[in-house]
Design a protein around this motif. Structure first.
Motif, PDB file in Angstrom:
ATOM      1  N   THR A 196     -11.634   0.311   3.132  1.00 16.74           N
ATOM      2  CA  THR A 196     -12.684  -0.262   2.296  1.00 16.74           C
ATOM      3  C   THR A 196     -14.026   0.304   2.705  1.00 16.74           C
ATOM      4  OG1 THR A 196     -12.889  -2.163   3.775  1.00 16.74           O
ATOM      5  CG2 THR A 196     -11.432  -2.407   1.867  1.00 16.74           C
TER       6      THR A 196
ATOM      7  N   SER B 201      -7.110  -8.322  -3.255  1.00 16.88           N
ATOM      8  CA  SER B 201      -6.224  -7.882  -2.178  1.00 16.88           C
ATOM      9  C   SER B 201      -5.254  -8.990  -1.760  1.00 16.88           C
ATOM     10  CB  SER B 201      -7.061  -7.423  -0.980  1.00 16.88           C
ATOM     11  OG  SER B 201      -6.235  -6.893   0.022  1.00 16.88           O
TER      12      SER B 201
ATOM     13  N   ARG C  30     -12.346   0.189  -2.660  1.00 20.19           N
ATOM     14  CA  ARG C  30     -11.039   0.137  -1.985  1.00 20.19           C
ATOM     15  C   ARG C  30     -10.385   1.488  -2.203  1.00 20.19           C
ATOM     16  NH1 ARG C  30      -6.829  -2.708  -3.349  1.00 20.19           N
ATOM     17  NH2 ARG C  30      -6.226  -3.453  -1.304  1.00 20.19           N
TER      18      ARG C  30
ATOM     19  N   VAL D 198      -4.827   1.197   3.280  1.00 18.66           N
ATOM     20  CA  VAL D 198      -5.974   0.685   2.535  1.00 18.66           C
ATOM     21  C   VAL D 198      -7.220   0.780   3.409  1.00 18.66           C
ATOM     22  CG1 VAL D 198      -6.987  -1.302   1.350  1.00 18.66           C
ATOM     23  CG2 VAL D 198      -4.506  -0.923   1.265  1.00 18.66           C
TER      24      VAL D 198
END
Length: 146
Positions: free
Chosen positions: A127, A104, A42, A125
């Motif tokens: 990933t 999350s 992340r 954010v």
């Protein structure tokens, strides 16, 4: 840093490696997850309010990182500061996507509340799935030899 596994030079090398991995990695979907698959990453980027980096650093060390350590599947956290933009990038490593997603949903909103007075806007954010990692291989070797 005497007695630690790294040192400033090794931490810099790890940071460069992780940034390279992030630039070369592909997003991971939950259906791609496997038990012994790659680590999940992340990456959170945000801007800090002026002159708040020292408060941010203390909050990370005293409250946020201890919260992360309690999360299932959490492996490591690296945080970078760009003083020219008051920008912060945090990279957390997870054993698999489902554990990062659980964090999350369940814990990250509380983290945002703790940071609200120090950040500008909404953090971004992203990933990733790691393609390779010396950290992951080293950790696996240490566990296997224990």
């Amino acid at each position: 840093m005497a007695g630690s596994l790294g040192g400033r030079k090794n931490v810099r090398h790890l940071a460069v490696l992780l940034i390279c991995l992030l630039e070369e990695s592909l997003p991971l979907t939950a259906d791609q997850e496997t038990e012994d698959g790659p680590m999940f990453v992340r990456k959170v980027t945000t801007l800090l309010k002026p002159n708040s980096i020292s408060k941010f650093g203390r909050l990370m060390e005293e409250q946020i990182i201890p919260m992360l350590r309690k999360q299932n599947g959490f492996q490591d956290e690296l945080t970078f500061f760009d003083p020219s933009e008051d920008g912060v990038t945090g990279i957390s490593l997870w054993d698999k996507a489902s554990n990062a997603e659980a964090y999350s949903r369940a814990t990250y909103p509380a983290v945002l509340k703790k940071l609200a007075a120090l950040i500008e806007g909404t953090p971004k954010v992203d990933t990733y799935e790691t393609l390779n990692s010396t950290f992951h291989k080293s950790a696996t070797t240490l566990v296997a030899s224990a």
